[in-house]
Design a protein around this motif. Structure first.
Motif, PDB file in Angstrom:
ATOM      1  N   GLU A  46       0.977  -1.297   0.222  1.00 59.16           N
ATOM      2  CA  GLU A  46      -0.541   0.019   0.032  1.00 59.16           C
ATOM      3  C   GLU A  46       1.006   1.049   0.045  1.00 59.16           C
ATOM      4  OE1 GLU A  46      -2.975   0.219  -0.056  1.00 59.16           O
ATOM      5  OE2 GLU A  46      -3.871  -2.082   0.277  1.00 59.16           O
ATOM      6  N   GLU A  47       0.316   2.108  -0.678  1.00 61.48           N
ATOM      7  CA  GLU A  47       1.568   3.501  -0.573  1.00 61.48           C
ATOM      8  C   GLU A  47       1.745   4.272   0.524  1.00 61.48           C
ATOM      9  OE1 GLU A  47       1.674   7.493  -3.631  1.00 61.48           O
ATOM     10  OE2 GLU A  47      -0.185   6.376  -4.004  1.00 61.48           O
ATOM     11  N   SER A  50       3.915   2.440   2.528  1.00 61.80           N
ATOM     12  CA  SER A  50       5.336   1.760   1.736  1.00 61.80           C
ATOM     13  C   SER A  50       6.532   1.749   2.324  1.00 61.80           C
ATOM     14  CB  SER A  50       5.239   2.338  -0.150  1.00 61.80           C
ATOM     15  OG  SER A  50       5.697   4.187  -0.131  1.00 61.80           O
ATOM     16  N   ASP A 101       8.143   0.007  -0.760  1.00 63.40           N
ATOM     17  CA  ASP A 101       8.297   0.729  -2.789  1.00 63.40           C
ATOM     18  C   ASP A 101       9.845   0.267  -3.021  1.00 63.40           C
ATOM     19  OD1 ASP A 101      10.072   1.276  -0.470  1.00 63.40           O
ATOM     20  OD2 ASP A 101      10.056   3.817  -0.688  1.00 63.40           O
ATOM     21  N   ASN A 104       7.603  -2.404  -4.343  1.00 59.97           N
ATOM     22  CA  ASN A 104       7.299  -2.083  -5.392  1.00 59.97           C
ATOM     23  C   ASN A 104       7.585  -1.835  -7.521  1.00 59.97           C
ATOM     24  OD1 ASN A 104       3.855  -0.893  -5.785  1.00 59.97           O
ATOM     25  ND2 ASN A 104       4.988   0.449  -5.992  1.00 59.97           N
ATOM     26  N   THR A 146       0.459  -4.679  -6.308  1.00 62.39           N
ATOM     27  CA  THR A 146       1.438  -3.206  -6.480  1.00 62.39           C
ATOM     28  C   THR A 146       0.073  -2.043  -6.638  1.00 62.39           C
ATOM     29  OG1 THR A 146       1.273  -3.567  -8.999  1.00 62.39           O
ATOM     30  CG2 THR A 146       3.464  -3.952  -8.403  1.00 62.39           C
ATOM     31  N   PHE A 147       1.125  -1.274  -5.806  1.00 53.97           N
ATOM     32  CA  PHE A 147       0.277   0.289  -5.899  1.00 53.97           C
ATOM     33  C   PHE A 147       1.236   0.813  -7.053  1.00 53.97           C
ATOM     34  CE2 PHE A 147       3.293   1.576  -3.062  1.00 53.97           C
ATOM     35  CZ  PHE A 147       4.277   2.800  -3.159  1.00 53.97           C
ATOM     36  N   ALA A 149       2.139   4.265  -7.717  1.00 49.03           N
ATOM     37  CA  ALA A 149       2.693   5.013  -7.591  1.00 49.03           C
ATOM     38  C   ALA A 149       2.077   6.984  -8.821  1.00 49.03           C
ATOM     39  CB  ALA A 149       4.255   5.369  -8.049  1.00 49.03           C
TER      40      ALA A 149
END
Length: 356
Positions: A46-47, A50, A101, A104, A146-147, A149
């Motif tokens: 999750e962002e 991250s 992150d 990700n 993934t999120f 970005a």
């Protein structure tokens, strides 16, 4: 005088050979790779969190002799047989901590679209400071979500008989230089041979690829109906510009001087292995003496480019990741440590850092 014949010599030597017996082979030292023992079966990044760490517990590797071990978690797309793995994180213990992150970015680079999920293959590479080959552990498959970005930076590379690598999709293909303010705008100034070229997004893969059907705009194709090539009518120095937001491109003769070249160009700065004390040499190419590359591990800090191991000619700018350096410009910030493929163009000062 007594003369020994060949037969008599053999007769004398046979007892000696028999007395030696069988020659023992050196013992084979068994080695055991490191396996992933504990990890989430599904990783949802999750962002909002991250920067949180994801723990992987791995088994100890055994090199057959007492030694230090560095455990590196690697990832690749499923079914790729780890042809081009990406390092995710390393540890000197059997617990490897991975930033969300970072994973990700690696997952997106390996084909999991931003905001979607899919399977990835993970493994552990165990290495040591002793003169022993690394040991590769078995593969584990983990689903990663993934999120999206705020900004996904796409990289583009040249391929074609008008370019240095020819029609080879993984032959030190030069990167286009992305504009630091408009991530859809790319510029490349340099020498092109008579022929044609296309653009690739992933080295070693033919899809996605970009070309043209009408001579004014590019289109992408990730399978099936491929676009046509971008023609180069005659050998010479050109500036190629493309904006992926609308596909518009141009190929115009380069309007600046091209006769100034340098024996060496290198990176220097607090983010480099040699700090500000010495340059780390980049690789140049006979095809175009203005294009330079290096793969280097950088720490958080600053870099500059300079020619001939001297400060008389140096380039800098204030934009990280990509930009256009100017003579005596400011230090280029490196906001995050990592392993980078770096391209620099001494013709116009443009640079790009591509995280590996």
């Amino acid at each position: 005088m007594r003369v020994l014949t060949k037969l008599s010599l053999v007769a004398l030597l046979l007892p000696l050979l028999w007395s030696c017996g069988d020659i023992d082979n050196p013992p084979i030292i068994p080695q055991t790779g490191s396996s992933i023992l504990s990890a989430p079966s599904t990783i949802v990044i999750e962002e909002a969190d991250s920067a949180a760490m994801i723990s992987f517990t791995v088994s100890p590797a055994d090199f057959g002799v007492p030694t230090d071990v560095l455990y590196t978690l690697q990832v690749d797309r499923q079914g790729a047989n780890f042809a081009s793995p990406l390092d995710v994180a390393s540890s000197e213990t059997t617990t490897i901590q991975v930033r969300g992150d970072v994973l990700n970015r690696r997952a997106i680079a390996k084909g999991i679209l931003a905001g979607e999920s899919g399977p990835l293959e993970f493994r552990v590479r165990a290495s040591t400071s002793r003169s022993l080959s690394p040991i590769i552990g078995p593969t584990s498959v983990i689903t990663v979500s993934t999120f999206a970005a705020a900004e996904i930076l796409r990289n583009l590379f040249l391929v074609g008989d008008a370019t240095k690598p020819g029609w080879n999709n993984n032959n030190q293909n030069p990167a286009l230089f992305r504009d630091p303010e408009n991530p859809d705008l790319y510029v490349y100034s340099g020498f092109f041979a008579q022929g044609a070229f296309k653009l690739l997004e992933v080295l070693g893969q033919w899809q996605p690829q970009w070309g043209t059907d009408n001579g004014t705009t590019v289109r992408v194709n990730d399978g099936g109906n491929e676009p046509d090539v971008i023609p180069v009518p005659a050998a010479g120095f050109y500036t190629f510009t493309v904006d992926l937001s609308d596909g518009a491109f141009s190929l115009e003769p380069f309007d600046g001087p091209t006769d100034t070249t340098f024996a060496t160009v290198g990176i220097i700065g607090s983010a480099t292995a040699n700090g500000w004390d010495a340059s780390t040499a980049m690789t140049g190419f006979a095809f175009d003496r203005h294009i330079w590359k290096i793969t280097a591990t950088l720490t958080e800090g600053d870099i500059k480019f300079r020619a001939d191991n001297d400060w008389a000619v140096n380039w800098g700018a204030d934009t990280p990741i990509s930009g256009k350096g100017v003579q005596g410009g400011p230090n280029i910030p490196v906001p995050q440590a990592g392993n980078y493929l770096i391209w620099f163009n001494s013709l116009d000062g443009r640079y790009i850092l591509i995280e590996q």
